[in-house]
Design a protein around this motif. Structure first.
Motif, mmCIF file in Angstrom:
data_model
loop_
_atom_site.group_PDB
_atom_site.id
_atom_site.type_symbol
_atom_site.label_atom_id
_atom_site.label_comp_id
_atom_site.label_asym_id
_atom_site.label_seq_id
_atom_site.Cartn_x
_atom_site.Cartn_y
_atom_site.Cartn_z
ATOM 1 N N ALA A 212 84.916 52.668 55.716
ATOM 2 C CA ALA A 212 83.881 53.353 54.942
ATOM 3 C C ALA A 212 84.163 53.200 53.453
ATOM 4 O O ALA A 212 85.247 53.555 53.000
ATOM 5 C CB ALA A 212 83.817 54.834 55.322
ATOM 6 N N ASP A 213 83.191 52.675 52.709
ATOM 7 C CA ASP A 213 83.391 52.545 51.274
ATOM 8 C C ASP A 213 83.157 53.886 50.584
ATOM 9 O O ASP A 213 82.688 54.855 51.190
ATOM 10 C CB ASP A 213 82.497 51.450 50.693
ATOM 11 C CG ASP A 213 81.018 51.795 50.751
ATOM 12 O OD1 ASP A 213 80.604 52.754 50.071
ATOM 13 O OD2 ASP A 213 80.262 51.108 51.468
ATOM 14 N N HIS A 214 83.486 53.955 49.308
ATOM 15 C CA HIS A 214 83.467 55.220 48.560
ATOM 16 C C HIS A 214 82.109 55.906 48.545
ATOM 17 O O HIS A 214 82.030 57.123 48.422
ATOM 18 C CB HIS A 214 83.925 54.966 47.121
ATOM 19 C CG HIS A 214 82.985 54.076 46.356
ATOM 20 N ND1 HIS A 214 83.070 52.699 46.391
ATOM 21 C CD2 HIS A 214 81.929 54.366 45.554
ATOM 22 C CE1 HIS A 214 82.121 52.186 45.638
ATOM 23 N NE2 HIS A 214 81.413 53.173 45.118
ATOM 24 N N SER A 215 81.017 55.121 48.680
ATOM 25 C CA SER A 215 79.679 55.711 48.598
ATOM 26 C C SER A 215 79.366 56.616 49.783
ATOM 27 O O SER A 215 78.412 57.398 49.732
ATOM 28 C CB SER A 215 78.617 54.611 48.502
ATOM 29 O OG SER A 215 78.525 53.878 49.718
ATOM 30 N N LYS A 216 80.158 56.542 50.858
ATOM 31 C CA LYS A 216 79.900 57.342 52.049
ATOM 32 C C LYS A 216 80.512 58.740 51.966
ATOM 33 O O LYS A 216 80.163 59.612 52.763
ATOM 34 C CB LYS A 216 80.485 56.637 53.287
ATOM 35 C CG LYS A 216 80.039 55.190 53.469
ATOM 36 C CD LYS A 216 78.553 55.082 53.699
ATOM 37 C CE LYS A 216 78.123 53.648 53.908
ATOM 38 N NZ LYS A 216 78.642 53.037 55.136
ATOM 39 N N PHE A 217 81.402 58.955 51.012
ATOM 40 C CA PHE A 217 82.179 60.200 50.978
ATOM 41 C C PHE A 217 81.522 61.273 50.111
ATOM 42 O O PHE A 217 80.762 60.982 49.189
ATOM 43 C CB PHE A 217 83.590 59.920 50.477
ATOM 44 C CG PHE A 217 84.427 59.150 51.458
ATOM 45 C CD1 PHE A 217 85.227 59.817 52.370
ATOM 46 C CD2 PHE A 217 84.383 57.762 51.501
ATOM 47 C CE1 PHE A 217 85.985 59.121 53.289
ATOM 48 C CE2 PHE A 217 85.136 57.048 52.418
ATOM 49 C CZ PHE A 217 85.941 57.735 53.316
ATOM 50 N N GLY A 218 81.837 62.533 50.468
ATOM 51 C CA GLY A 218 81.288 63.664 49.726
ATOM 52 C C GLY A 218 79.848 63.959 50.082
ATOM 53 O O GLY A 218 79.148 64.650 49.343
ATOM 54 N N LYS A 219 79.382 63.468 51.241
ATOM 55 C CA LYS A 219 77.997 63.638 51.664
ATOM 56 C C LYS A 219 77.945 64.168 53.097
ATOM 57 O O LYS A 219 78.914 64.062 53.842
ATOM 58 C CB LYS A 219 77.245 62.301 51.614
ATOM 59 C CG LYS A 219 77.190 61.648 50.249
ATOM 60 C CD LYS A 219 76.472 60.318 50.335
ATOM 61 C CE LYS A 219 76.382 59.629 48.992
ATOM 62 N NZ LYS A 219 75.698 58.320 49.075
ATOM 63 N N THR A 220 76.793 64.705 53.457
ATOM 64 C CA THR A 220 76.534 65.077 54.841
ATOM 65 C C THR A 220 75.194 64.491 55.267
ATOM 66 O O THR A 220 74.428 63.994 54.445
ATOM 67 C CB THR A 220 76.483 66.603 55.032
ATOM 68 O OG1 THR A 220 75.366 67.134 54.310
ATOM 69 C CG2 THR A 220 77.758 67.267 54.567
ATOM 70 N N ALA A 221 74.937 64.520 56.558
ATOM 71 C CA ALA A 221 73.640 64.159 57.114
ATOM 72 C C ALA A 221 73.335 65.155 58.233
ATOM 73 O O ALA A 221 74.100 66.084 58.472
ATOM 74 C CB ALA A 221 73.649 62.720 57.622
ATOM 75 N N THR A 222 72.237 64.951 58.929
ATOM 76 C CA THR A 222 71.742 65.975 59.846
ATOM 77 C C THR A 222 72.680 66.252 61.011
ATOM 78 O O THR A 222 72.902 67.408 61.390
ATOM 79 C CB THR A 222 70.363 65.563 60.392
ATOM 80 O OG1 THR A 222 69.502 65.253 59.298
ATOM 81 C CG2 THR A 222 69.753 66.694 61.220
ATOM 82 N N TYR A 223 73.255 65.190 61.585
ATOM 83 C CA TYR A 223 74.026 65.362 62.821
ATOM 84 C C TYR A 223 75.510 65.063 62.598
ATOM 85 O O TYR A 223 75.880 63.973 62.157
ATOM 86 C CB TYR A 223 73.471 64.455 63.924
ATOM 87 C CG TYR A 223 72.077 64.848 64.330
ATOM 88 C CD1 TYR A 223 71.857 65.910 65.203
ATOM 89 C CD2 TYR A 223 70.976 64.190 63.789
ATOM 90 C CE1 TYR A 223 70.573 66.290 65.553
ATOM 91 C CE2 TYR A 223 69.683 64.567 64.134
ATOM 92 C CZ TYR A 223 69.490 65.628 65.014
ATOM 93 O OH TYR A 223 68.218 66.010 65.332
ATOM 94 N N ALA A 224 76.343 66.046 62.931
ATOM 95 C CA ALA A 224 77.795 65.857 62.884
ATOM 96 C C ALA A 224 78.259 65.314 64.229
ATOM 97 O O ALA A 224 77.718 65.666 65.275
ATOM 98 C CB ALA A 224 78.488 67.180 62.584
ATOM 99 N N TYR A 225 79.257 64.448 64.199
ATOM 100 C CA TYR A 225 79.794 63.946 65.472
ATOM 101 C C TYR A 225 81.309 63.875 65.419
ATOM 102 O O TYR A 225 81.945 62.872 65.687
ATOM 103 C CB TYR A 225 79.182 62.590 65.850
ATOM 104 C CG TYR A 225 79.382 61.459 64.863
ATOM 105 C CD1 TYR A 225 80.398 60.526 65.035
ATOM 106 C CD2 TYR A 225 78.552 61.319 63.769
ATOM 107 C CE1 TYR A 225 80.569 59.485 64.144
ATOM 108 C CE2 TYR A 225 78.708 60.283 62.873
ATOM 109 C CZ TYR A 225 79.722 59.366 63.070
ATOM 110 O OH TYR A 225 79.890 58.329 62.180
ATOM 111 N N GLY A 226 81.923 64.983 65.080
ATOM 112 C CA GLY A 226 83.373 65.063 65.110
ATOM 113 C C GLY A 226 83.998 64.763 63.764
ATOM 114 O O GLY A 226 83.345 64.817 62.719
#
Length: 266
Positions: A212-226
């Motif tokens: 995962a590159d840096h742009s993916k961090f510090g964010k959330t989306a609708t569905y958590a999966y662990g």
């Protein structure tokens, strides 16, 4: 002044797209000033992006499509952070051994890996990504299994119960996956059925590595999966915030950071 190369033009257009996606909409004259190009050049850039259905031009403004589309549409993802993705894939390529069974999800982060593993003998790759299967399909040294199910044209991949059932019959040596969003070690995706496929891949693999590159961090989306705890390692780049890396390490998971063109560091 020499004309910029096509690669430089495309890089600028991707940066324009990201700016519009982050702000929702922006006046075209403001974009021209921000990116230091003429109004005519900015109109050409926006016409190109609109022609690829990546944004809309509306009365002197550039308008983003809904956040879900911008976060996950393959057309956008493939052109984002390409150099960093290549570095992440290079960092894990040496772990892929002849004769192994490899699970790969539909993340564009993994696309550069296709070239790196084409010569690995007797490798079996199982994926739900049509794009990845196409990139690997002509390699003579490996076998590709495409998991069929509900096809999503905008993501060029398959999901659904057929994919999950097929994964339940597979025992893979290694799963290589990415995530749309990561916050303090928790993983998220905007679509539930994609989250379910990722969970099924983790269940079917003996080991797993998250890229995962840096742009993916510090964010959330609708569905958590662990959480990242289900992976033996997270491979990211130097731009990832220290707090996010520390949260993953607190789960007992190693973090490897890479810089484009440099050796990875822990």
């Amino acid at each position: 002044m020499p004309r910029p190369s096509q690669a430089a033009v495309e890089q600028r257009r991707q940066e324009i797209l990201r700016h519009v996606a982050e702000h929702g909409e922006t006046r075209i004259d403001v974009l021209a000033e921000r990116f230091d190009v003429s109004l005519m050049t900015m109109h050409r850039d926006l016409d190109d992006l609109a022609g690829r259905h990546l944004l809309r031009k509306v009365r002197g403004r550039a308008v983003a499509f809904p956040a879900l589309t911008m976060e996950t549409a393959t057309r956008f993802r493939e052109g984002s952070n390409v150099v960093v993705k290549e570095a992440l894939c290079a960092a894990v390529a040496e772990r892929i051994t002849p004769g192994a069974t490899l699970l790969m999800d539909d993340s564009s982060t993994l696309f550069p890996l296709a070239e790196l593993i084409r010569g690995v003998r007797n490798l079996t790759v199982v994926t739900n990504s049509v794009g990845l299967a196409q990139r690997l399909g002509t390699a003579q040294e490996l076998s590709v299994t495409l998991l069929g199910g509900r096809f999503h044209g905008e993501f060029n991949s398959c999901t659904g119960p057929d994919v999950v059932r097929a994964l339940g019959r597979i025992h893979a040596d290694l799963a290589l996956m990415s995530a749309t969003a990561v916050l303090e070690g928790r993983l998220f995706h905007p679509l539930q059925e994609y989250a379910e496929v990722k969970e099924a891949m983790l269940d079917s693999a003996r080991r797993a590595v998250l890229l995962a590159d840096h742009s993916k961090f510090g964010k959330t989306a609708t569905y958590a999966y662990g959480t990242a705890a289900r992976y033996e390692e997270v491979v990211t780049d130097a731009g990832t915030p220290d707090a996010e890396a520390d949260a993953i390490r607190a789960l007992g998971v190693g973090v490897t950071r890479v810089s484009a063109g440099e050796a990875p560091r822990s």
